[in-house]
Write an enzyme that holds these catalytic residues in place. Sequence first.
Site, PDB file in Angstrom:
ATOM      1  CB  SER A   1      15.764   5.216 -88.925  1.00  0.00           C
ATOM      2  OG  SER A   1      15.446   6.150 -87.905  1.00  0.00           O
TER       3      SER A   1
ATOM      4  CB  ILE B   1      19.191   2.420 -81.706  1.00  0.00           C
ATOM      5  CG1 ILE B   1      20.641   2.939 -81.640  1.00  0.00           C
ATOM      6  CG2 ILE B   1      18.943   1.421 -80.569  1.00  0.00           C
ATOM      7  CD1 ILE B   1      20.956   3.721 -80.375  1.00  0.00           C
TER       8      ILE B   1
ATOM      9  CB  SER C   1      21.832   9.740 -74.351  1.00  0.00           C
ATOM     10  OG  SER C   1      23.045  10.284 -74.841  1.00  0.00           O
TER      11      SER C   1
ATOM     12  CE1 TYR D   1      18.826  12.907 -77.494  1.00  0.00           C
ATOM     13  CE2 TYR D   1      21.081  13.010 -76.684  1.00  0.00           C
ATOM     14  CZ  TYR D   1      20.020  12.285 -77.182  1.00  0.00           C
ATOM     15  OH  TYR D   1      20.157  10.933 -77.362  1.00  0.00           O
TER      16      TYR D   1
ATOM     17  CE  LYS E   1      17.617  10.707 -75.134  1.00  0.00           C
ATOM     18  NZ  LYS E   1      16.685   9.606 -75.452  1.00  0.00           N
TER      19      LYS E   1
ATOM     20  CB  SER F   1      21.868   5.797 -85.798  1.00  0.00           C
ATOM     21  OG  SER F   1      21.883   7.027 -85.113  1.00  0.00           O
TER      22      SER F   1
END
Length: 336
Positions: free
Chosen positions: A61, A63, A191, A204, A208, A240
């Site tokens: 799914s 990217i 990101s 998150y 990253k 997305s």
Amino acid sequence: MAWGCALCLALAGGAFLVLLVQLLRWLRADGDLTLLWAEWQGKKPENELRGKVVWVTGASSGIGEELAYQLSKIGALLAISARREDELQRVKKKCLQISNLSEKDILVLRLDLTDRSSHEAATNSVLKHFGKIDVLVNNGGRSQRSLFVDTNLDVYSAIIELNYLGTISLTKHVLNHMIQRKKGKIVTVSSVMGIMGAPLASGYCASKHALQGFFNSLRTELTDYPEISIINICPGPVQSQIIQNVFTENLSKSIENSGDQSHKMPTDRCVRLTLVSTANDLKEAWISDHPYLAVCYLWQYAPTWAWWLMNRMGKRRIQNFKSGVDADASYSRKKK
């Protein structure tokens, strides 16, 4: 004397014009200026990636799926991985429809990044099928939408296990092969949250930031292998399904309404710039509309201003989230 003054004025005027052009480019940019220059004057993915074996994780799914489509059109040989094999088969079917690839040119390989004991066998499966791996695209992972004070610590453990440890585990096995060949590209979809900090995504962001630190350090360990490239891709908000699968306050809860995503960068544009970055061996690429692109520059060169701006943006982001709309809806540039 007059001639010297005229020359100085001409040089100053030329410098001002260059700065003005750069400013106008930056105001309209959807990526950092080095990346956009590479898109204009650099190597083309169609020339650099055709015939290369590219392994894409998180390919069912978003990217990763779009990467599979664009790479197949270019003529790259694909290994596509994710947990959902049925979705991978759907992606493979479409790749075959839109390209000149044959069945054997696309390997569907189910992969769970959190099952680190399976990564060596998965790598061997790709090598057995294609004989080599030219490019690894570390794209698998999940985002987050929850405030730290409301979030169980096991959520943070799961984020790090998937986004960080799973990624570097797979990289370790693929890198051993690339070192033997003395060439290859490791592309990691990080990101803009790996550069800055933002509310609702503390875990998150941490994962990253960890990836950024790891791959920037790894790059310095590979100076004896100049043909092995470490490439970090830092997208901003992209259209997305990532919001539909985010971590929340606890591992059993999901987002009920992901909200309108149309204000975000189209996935195909993000992927095109990712492939440009890969073709040109850019060490780090920022792929985002404003204001996130502007914040990346501020975070890099004027962090005090960046903190001030993110505090203002962050308050609105939390308000959006609590009211049930997309967290970034109020200040992302709408695509016409």
